[in-house]
Scaffold this motif. Structure first.
Motif, PDB file in Angstrom:
ATOM      1  N   ALA A  99       0.858  -1.191   0.000  1.00  0.00           N
ATOM      2  CA  ALA A  99       0.000   0.000   0.000  1.00  0.00           C
ATOM      3  C   ALA A  99       0.886   1.230   0.000  1.00  0.00           C
ATOM      4  CB  ALA A  99      -0.911   0.002   1.220  1.00  0.00           C
ATOM      5  N   LEU A 100       0.622   2.142  -0.934  1.00  0.00           N
ATOM      6  CA  LEU A 100       1.396   3.376  -1.089  1.00  0.00           C
ATOM      7  C   LEU A 100       0.487   4.578  -0.905  1.00  0.00           C
ATOM      8  CD1 LEU A 100       3.295   2.283  -4.278  1.00  0.00           C
ATOM      9  CD2 LEU A 100       4.488   3.135  -2.278  1.00  0.00           C
ATOM     10  N   CYS A 101       0.937   5.559  -0.122  1.00  0.00           N
ATOM     11  CA  CYS A 101       0.167   6.796  -0.009  1.00  0.00           C
ATOM     12  C   CYS A 101       1.113   7.975   0.140  1.00  0.00           C
ATOM     13  CB  CYS A 101      -0.833   6.739   1.141  1.00  0.00           C
ATOM     14  SG  CYS A 101      -0.128   6.413   2.749  1.00  0.00           S
ATOM     15  N   PRO A 102       0.736   9.129  -0.399  1.00  0.00           N
ATOM     16  CA  PRO A 102       1.610  10.309  -0.414  1.00  0.00           C
ATOM     17  C   PRO A 102       1.459  11.139   0.846  1.00  0.00           C
ATOM     18  CG  PRO A 102      -0.342  10.737  -1.699  1.00  0.00           C
ATOM     19  CD  PRO A 102      -0.495   9.343  -1.168  1.00  0.00           C
ATOM     20  N   GLY A 103       1.992  12.363   0.788  1.00  0.00           N
ATOM     21  CA  GLY A 103       1.985  13.246   1.939  1.00  0.00           C
ATOM     22  C   GLY A 103       0.935  14.338   1.839  1.00  0.00           C
ATOM     23  N   TYR A 104       1.182  15.404   2.583  1.00  0.00           N
ATOM     24  CA  TYR A 104       0.240  16.504   2.730  1.00  0.00           C
ATOM     25  C   TYR A 104      -0.008  17.204   1.396  1.00  0.00           C
ATOM     26  CZ  TYR A 104      -1.493  21.048   4.386  1.00  0.00           C
ATOM     27  OH  TYR A 104      -2.222  22.190   4.585  1.00  0.00           O
ATOM     28  N   ARG A 105      -1.278  17.230   0.991  1.00  0.00           N
ATOM     29  CA  ARG A 105      -1.748  17.866  -0.251  1.00  0.00           C
ATOM     30  C   ARG A 105      -1.045  17.322  -1.499  1.00  0.00           C
ATOM     31  NH1 ARG A 105      -5.413  21.818   1.046  1.00  0.00           N
ATOM     32  NH2 ARG A 105      -5.092  23.014   2.956  1.00  0.00           N
ATOM     33  N   LEU A 116       3.874   6.916  -8.659  1.00  0.00           N
ATOM     34  CA  LEU A 116       3.832   5.903  -9.713  1.00  0.00           C
ATOM     35  C   LEU A 116       5.191   5.248  -9.927  1.00  0.00           C
ATOM     36  CD1 LEU A 116       1.444   7.504 -12.348  1.00  0.00           C
ATOM     37  CD2 LEU A 116       1.115   5.340 -11.144  1.00  0.00           C
ATOM     38  N   GLY A 117       6.273   5.973  -9.703  1.00  0.00           N
ATOM     39  CA  GLY A 117       7.597   5.383  -9.877  1.00  0.00           C
ATOM     40  C   GLY A 117       7.803   4.194  -8.964  1.00  0.00           C
ATOM     41  N   MET A 118       7.547   4.365  -7.671  1.00  0.00           N
ATOM     42  CA  MET A 118       7.690   3.249  -6.732  1.00  0.00           C
ATOM     43  C   MET A 118       6.625   2.187  -6.967  1.00  0.00           C
ATOM     44  SD  MET A 118      10.394   3.650  -5.046  1.00  0.00           S
ATOM     45  CE  MET A 118      10.136   2.206  -4.009  1.00  0.00           C
ATOM     46  N   ALA A 119       5.428   2.594  -7.383  1.00  0.00           N
ATOM     47  CA  ALA A 119       4.371   1.619  -7.662  1.00  0.00           C
ATOM     48  C   ALA A 119       4.796   0.686  -8.795  1.00  0.00           C
ATOM     49  CB  ALA A 119       3.072   2.329  -8.009  1.00  0.00           C
ATOM     50  N   MET A 120       5.407   1.252  -9.844  1.00  0.00           N
ATOM     51  CA  MET A 120       5.859   0.419 -10.958  1.00  0.00           C
ATOM     52  C   MET A 120       6.967  -0.531 -10.517  1.00  0.00           C
ATOM     53  SD  MET A 120       3.856   1.222 -13.350  1.00  0.00           S
ATOM     54  CE  MET A 120       2.646   1.558 -12.072  1.00  0.00           C
ATOM     55  N   VAL A 146      -0.418  -3.903  -5.820  1.00  0.00           N
ATOM     56  CA  VAL A 146      -0.164  -2.555  -5.299  1.00  0.00           C
ATOM     57  C   VAL A 146      -1.485  -1.799  -5.154  1.00  0.00           C
ATOM     58  CG1 VAL A 146       0.997  -0.346  -5.704  1.00  0.00           C
ATOM     59  CG2 VAL A 146       2.114  -2.483  -6.403  1.00  0.00           C
ATOM     60  N   LEU A 147      -1.619  -1.095  -4.041  1.00  0.00           N
ATOM     61  CA  LEU A 147      -2.718  -0.147  -3.852  1.00  0.00           C
ATOM     62  C   LEU A 147      -2.128   1.234  -3.642  1.00  0.00           C
ATOM     63  CD1 LEU A 147      -5.741   0.584  -3.317  1.00  0.00           C
ATOM     64  CD2 LEU A 147      -5.253   0.202  -0.887  1.00  0.00           C
ATOM     65  N   LEU A 148      -2.523   2.186  -4.481  1.00  0.00           N
ATOM     66  CA  LEU A 148      -2.199   3.596  -4.267  1.00  0.00           C
ATOM     67  C   LEU A 148      -3.494   4.323  -3.941  1.00  0.00           C
ATOM     68  CD1 LEU A 148      -0.657   2.706  -7.231  1.00  0.00           C
ATOM     69  CD2 LEU A 148       0.590   4.772  -6.632  1.00  0.00           C
ATOM     70  N   PHE A 149      -3.448   5.253  -3.002  1.00  0.00           N
ATOM     71  CA  PHE A 149      -4.666   6.011  -2.698  1.00  0.00           C
ATOM     72  C   PHE A 149      -4.311   7.428  -2.252  1.00  0.00           C
ATOM     73  CE2 PHE A 149      -3.434   4.205   1.357  1.00  0.00           C
ATOM     74  CZ  PHE A 149      -3.720   5.192   2.290  1.00  0.00           C
ATOM     75  N   LEU A 197      -0.437 -10.569   2.514  1.00  0.00           N
ATOM     76  CA  LEU A 197       0.810 -10.238   3.206  1.00  0.00           C
ATOM     77  C   LEU A 197       1.073  -8.765   2.907  1.00  0.00           C
ATOM     78  CD1 LEU A 197       2.843 -13.406   2.124  1.00  0.00           C
ATOM     79  CD2 LEU A 197       1.460 -13.103   4.185  1.00  0.00           C
ATOM     80  N   ILE A 198       0.730  -7.892   3.833  1.00  0.00           N
ATOM     81  CA  ILE A 198       0.640  -6.462   3.553  1.00  0.00           C
ATOM     82  C   ILE A 198       1.899  -5.724   4.015  1.00  0.00           C
ATOM     83  CG2 ILE A 198      -0.695  -4.359   3.904  1.00  0.00           C
ATOM     84  CD1 ILE A 198      -3.104  -6.102   4.569  1.00  0.00           C
ATOM     85  N   GLY A 199       2.460  -4.952   3.094  1.00  0.00           N
ATOM     86  CA  GLY A 199       3.521  -4.006   3.419  1.00  0.00           C
ATOM     87  C   GLY A 199       3.049  -2.604   3.093  1.00  0.00           C
ATOM     88  N   VAL A 200       3.616  -1.615   3.750  1.00  0.00           N
ATOM     89  CA  VAL A 200       3.201  -0.221   3.564  1.00  0.00           C
ATOM     90  C   VAL A 200       4.430   0.629   3.277  1.00  0.00           C
ATOM     91  CG1 VAL A 200       2.181   1.796   4.677  1.00  0.00           C
ATOM     92  CG2 VAL A 200       1.172  -0.470   5.040  1.00  0.00           C
ATOM     93  N   MET A 201       4.331   1.478   2.245  1.00  0.00           N
ATOM     94  CA  MET A 201       5.400   2.408   1.858  1.00  0.00           C
ATOM     95  C   MET A 201       4.797   3.798   1.774  1.00  0.00           C
ATOM     96  SD  MET A 201       8.673   2.419   0.417  1.00  0.00           S
ATOM     97  CE  MET A 201       9.526   3.993   0.417  1.00  0.00           C
ATOM     98  N   VAL A 202       5.282   4.725   2.624  1.00  0.00           N
ATOM     99  CA  VAL A 202       4.604   6.011   2.765  1.00  0.00           C
ATOM    100  C   VAL A 202       5.613   7.138   2.977  1.00  0.00           C
ATOM    101  CG1 VAL A 202       2.311   5.347   3.560  1.00  0.00           C
ATOM    102  CG2 VAL A 202       4.227   5.229   5.127  1.00  0.00           C
TER     103      VAL A 202
END
Length: 384
Positions: A148-154, A161-165, A174-177, A215-220
């Protein structure tokens, strides 16, 4: 105008963030106005005293009521200073929470389509069901591993997308939100991690429903990293977390940036901003403290990454989080890197280190998920 940012910088260059530049410049102007009011009041006070009539009666009155001008000047100065401090504090809170203004370019962004990767536009409820969170899910056959990938403030999911690819081509789903109101869905009030943690919890719940036994990992990143520390502490089904440039406490990140920009003690401004935040957004800074919750992540793995030249969130925040966390944990401080800049300092090394971390800590495909890592019951999800 000086180019600097008070909170998060984009993870890819979109031509600069002029909104944040204007914000910092406006704060500086407000503080300068307080200083000038102080000096002006002293000049006016001195001018009034020097131009008073010198008659015997006037001198007698001056001696009898000499305290009055001083009191008036002091009270005026205090009222003006408090008004200036209050104005700056309100401006900070307003800029932190007010909705981004929609514009015609909001629909101009890349998607996984440009990378010829299959994806689905998805939405799911935030924990508590107050609103829907929008994202992209990139399926990958034959694996239960999900990042699971999520960005920062605003910021928005397209920035990642670079890390998602990288993860998708490495065999992960991959989940991006987007955090609600921060990404493509403009016009909604936001907070600095208080409401956003519900979006994160909803994302983890969605993955658990979408991929049974995931098996969930998180990258934020940045604010998202701080949010995820609090969220992973409440969702034991997450097995590994990579947090790039997190802050340790809401109070500290506001104070750090205020002091860096205006060169004044932050305490009175942050104190008032905290009180105003409770009035305007319904929460106080103490309610967003990853430092208080990071110890609950163990025995799951945590990797903290921080650029040593970060002017948005102090690198010391990651050091404090590392000290408070349990094993297994890693701290990677990158010399010469700015805010969320470790990837750009050495892309290959960044992907290698993050990839090896998830490979080591997500577990094997053929193992059953331990009972302690099963999803929480729905009623407990909503409560948390």
């Amino acid at each position: 105008m000086r180019s600097c940012a008070l909170y998060d910088l984009p993870l890819i260059n979109n031509g600069g963030n002029r909104t944040l530049d204007v914000y910092l410049y406006s704060v500086q102007c407000l503080v300068e106005s307080v200083k000038r009011f102080y000096h002006l009041s002293r000049v006016i006070y001195a001018t009034i005293l020097n131009n008073r009539p010198k008659t015997p009666k006037a001198e007698s009155m001056n001696k009898q009521f000499s305290i009055n001008p001083f009191l008036i000047g002091t009270v005026s100065l205090l009222v003006g200073t408090f008004g200036g401090v209050l104005s700056v504090a309100y401006y900070v809170v307003n800029r932190l929470t007010r909705p981004a203004v929609p514009n015609e370019t909001d629909a101009y962004f890349y998607t996984p389509f440009e990378f010829e990767v299959p994806f689905e536009a998805v939405d799911f409820p935030a924990a508590g069901g107050d609103h829907l969170v929008q994202g992209w899910f990139l399926p990958h056959e034959g694996t239960r591993r999900v990042i699971a990938l999520c960005p920062g403030y605003r910021q928005q999911k397209a920035d990642l997308l670079g890390m998602a690819m990288y993860f998708w081509r490495s065999g992960y789903q991959v989940l991006l939100f987007d955090f609600y109101g921060h990404g493509h869905e403009r016009g909604k009030p936001v907070t600095l991690g208080h409401r956003e943690v519900k979006d994160f919890l909803g994302a983890i719940d969605y993955v658990g429903q979408r991929v049974p036994g995931a098996l969930i990992g998180v990258m934020v990143y940045s604010m998202g990293a701080a949010v995820s520390i609090m969220g992973v502490a409440r969702r034991p089904q997450v097995r590994a977390l990579v947090a790039d440039s997190p802050f340790a406490r809401h109070w500290d990140v506001v104070g750090y940036n205020f002091t860096r920009v205006v060169r004044l003690p932050a305490l009175p401004f942050v104190f008032l901003a905290d009180r105003l935040m409770g009035w305007q957004a319904g929460y106080h800074f103490r309610e967003v403290e990853p430092l208080r919750e990071v110890g609950r992540i163990a025995p799951r793995a945590l990797l903290l990454i921080h650029g040593m030249n970060d002017l948005t969130i102090a690198p010391h925040d990651s050091e404090r989080l590392y000290e408070a966390a349990g094993e297994p944990k890693e701290l990677w401080l990158v010399e010469g890197a700015g805010h969320c800049g470790a990837y750009f300092a050495d892309r290959a090394l960044y992907c290698q280190r993050v990839g090896e971390f998830f490979q080591a800590h997500l577990g094997q495909e053929d193992e059953e998920m331990p009972g302690s890592l099963q999803s929480l019951p729905p009623e407990e999800r909503a409560a948390s």
